[in-house]
Write a protein that holds these residues in place. Structure first.
Motif, PDB file in Angstrom:
ATOM      1  N   GLU A   1       0.829  -1.211   0.000  1.00  0.00           N
ATOM      2  CA  GLU A   1       0.000   0.000   0.000  1.00  0.00           C
ATOM      3  C   GLU A   1       0.858   1.253   0.000  1.00  0.00           C
ATOM      4  N   THR A   2       1.948   1.243   0.768  1.00  0.00           N
ATOM      5  CA  THR A   2       2.835   2.398   0.812  1.00  0.00           C
ATOM      6  C   THR A   2       3.504   2.628  -0.534  1.00  0.00           C
ATOM      7  N   ALA A   3       3.972   1.557  -1.165  1.00  0.00           N
ATOM      8  CA  ALA A   3       4.605   1.681  -2.477  1.00  0.00           C
ATOM      9  C   ALA A   3       3.614   2.211  -3.508  1.00  0.00           C
TER      10      ALA A   3
ATOM     11  N   GLY B   1       1.722   9.412  -5.783  1.00  0.00           N
ATOM     12  CA  GLY B   1       1.971  10.747  -5.255  1.00  0.00           C
ATOM     13  C   GLY B   1       1.005  11.154  -4.162  1.00  0.00           C
ATOM     14  N   LEU B   2       0.481  10.206  -3.416  1.00  0.00           N
ATOM     15  CA  LEU B   2      -0.514  10.505  -2.391  1.00  0.00           C
ATOM     16  C   LEU B   2       0.090  10.787  -1.019  1.00  0.00           C
TER      17      LEU B   2
ATOM     18  N   ALA C   1       2.580  12.791   1.715  1.00  0.00           N
ATOM     19  CA  ALA C   1       3.177  14.105   1.939  1.00  0.00           C
ATOM     20  C   ALA C   1       4.691  13.993   1.846  1.00  0.00           C
ATOM     21  N   TYR C   2       5.383  15.122   1.830  1.00  0.00           N
ATOM     22  CA  TYR C   2       6.830  15.127   1.633  1.00  0.00           C
ATOM     23  C   TYR C   2       7.554  14.239   2.637  1.00  0.00           C
ATOM     24  N   GLY C   3       7.308  14.420   3.909  1.00  0.00           N
ATOM     25  CA  GLY C   3       8.031  13.665   4.925  1.00  0.00           C
ATOM     26  C   GLY C   3       7.655  12.200   4.976  1.00  0.00           C
ATOM     27  N   ASP C   4       6.470  11.844   4.483  1.00  0.00           N
ATOM     28  CA  ASP C   4       6.017  10.459   4.538  1.00  0.00           C
ATOM     29  C   ASP C   4       6.671   9.590   3.479  1.00  0.00           C
ATOM     30  N   SER C   5       6.990  10.164   2.322  1.00  0.00           N
ATOM     31  CA  SER C   5       7.432   9.338   1.197  1.00  0.00           C
ATOM     32  C   SER C   5       8.940   9.233   1.066  1.00  0.00           C
ATOM     33  N   ASN C   6       9.696   9.927   1.898  1.00  0.00           N
ATOM     34  CA  ASN C   6      11.143   9.868   1.731  1.00  0.00           C
ATOM     35  C   ASN C   6      11.805   8.928   2.728  1.00  0.00           C
ATOM     36  N   TYR C   7      11.058   7.993   3.267  1.00  0.00           N
ATOM     37  CA  TYR C   7      11.640   6.991   4.162  1.00  0.00           C
ATOM     38  C   TYR C   7      12.531   6.084   3.329  1.00  0.00           C
ATOM     39  N   PRO C   8      13.766   5.838   3.760  1.00  0.00           N
ATOM     40  CA  PRO C   8      14.680   5.059   2.919  1.00  0.00           C
ATOM     41  C   PRO C   8      14.204   3.627   2.737  1.00  0.00           C
ATOM     42  N   MET C   9      14.222   3.195   1.510  1.00  0.00           N
ATOM     43  CA  MET C   9      13.847   1.825   1.192  1.00  0.00           C
ATOM     44  C   MET C   9      15.005   0.907   1.567  1.00  0.00           C
TER      45      MET C   9
END
Length: 114
Positions: free
Chosen positions: A60-62, A68-69, A71-79
């Protein structure tokens, strides 16, 4: 009359505040319990029951990141980085450091200094 009208408005505002501030506590009440310690709460993670598996949450996160759903801080967690095989042993690293040339050592020291 205005005093009575003000009292009803104040009562409704207080009720709304109690409901709004109490809802987050109800959401975590299953695994957070009040205590008499300085912290005020003890967490029992074993009481939390998730309805989704870890793989479902990752998928779901991917999907949200692709759409693009987030926010900025939510999507830059290192894979997580895929393992490329066995790493070097301590002995191999020490041998590399001992066998480097003076120019390589100077370059490494400059890189480490910033």
């Amino acid at each position: 009359m205005s005093q009575r009208h003000l009292s009803i408005s104040l009562l409704l505002a207080n009720a709304a505040a109690v409901v709004a501030l109490g809802l987050p506590g109800l959401a975590s009440a299953a695994y957070e319990h009040p205590t008499t310690t300085e912290k005020g709460v003890v967490v029992h993670p074993e009481h939390f029951i998730s309805q989704k598996t870890r793989d479902q949450v990752k998928a779901e996160t991917a999907a949200a990141m692709r759409q693009g759903l987030l926010a900025y801080g939510d999507s830059n967690y290192p894979m997580p980085i895929a393992a490329k095989g066995a790493g070097k042993t301590r002995e191999a690293v020490v041998n590399e450091l001992r066998s480097e040339t003076p120019a390589q050592r100077e370059a490494r020291n400059r890189a480490m200094a910033g």
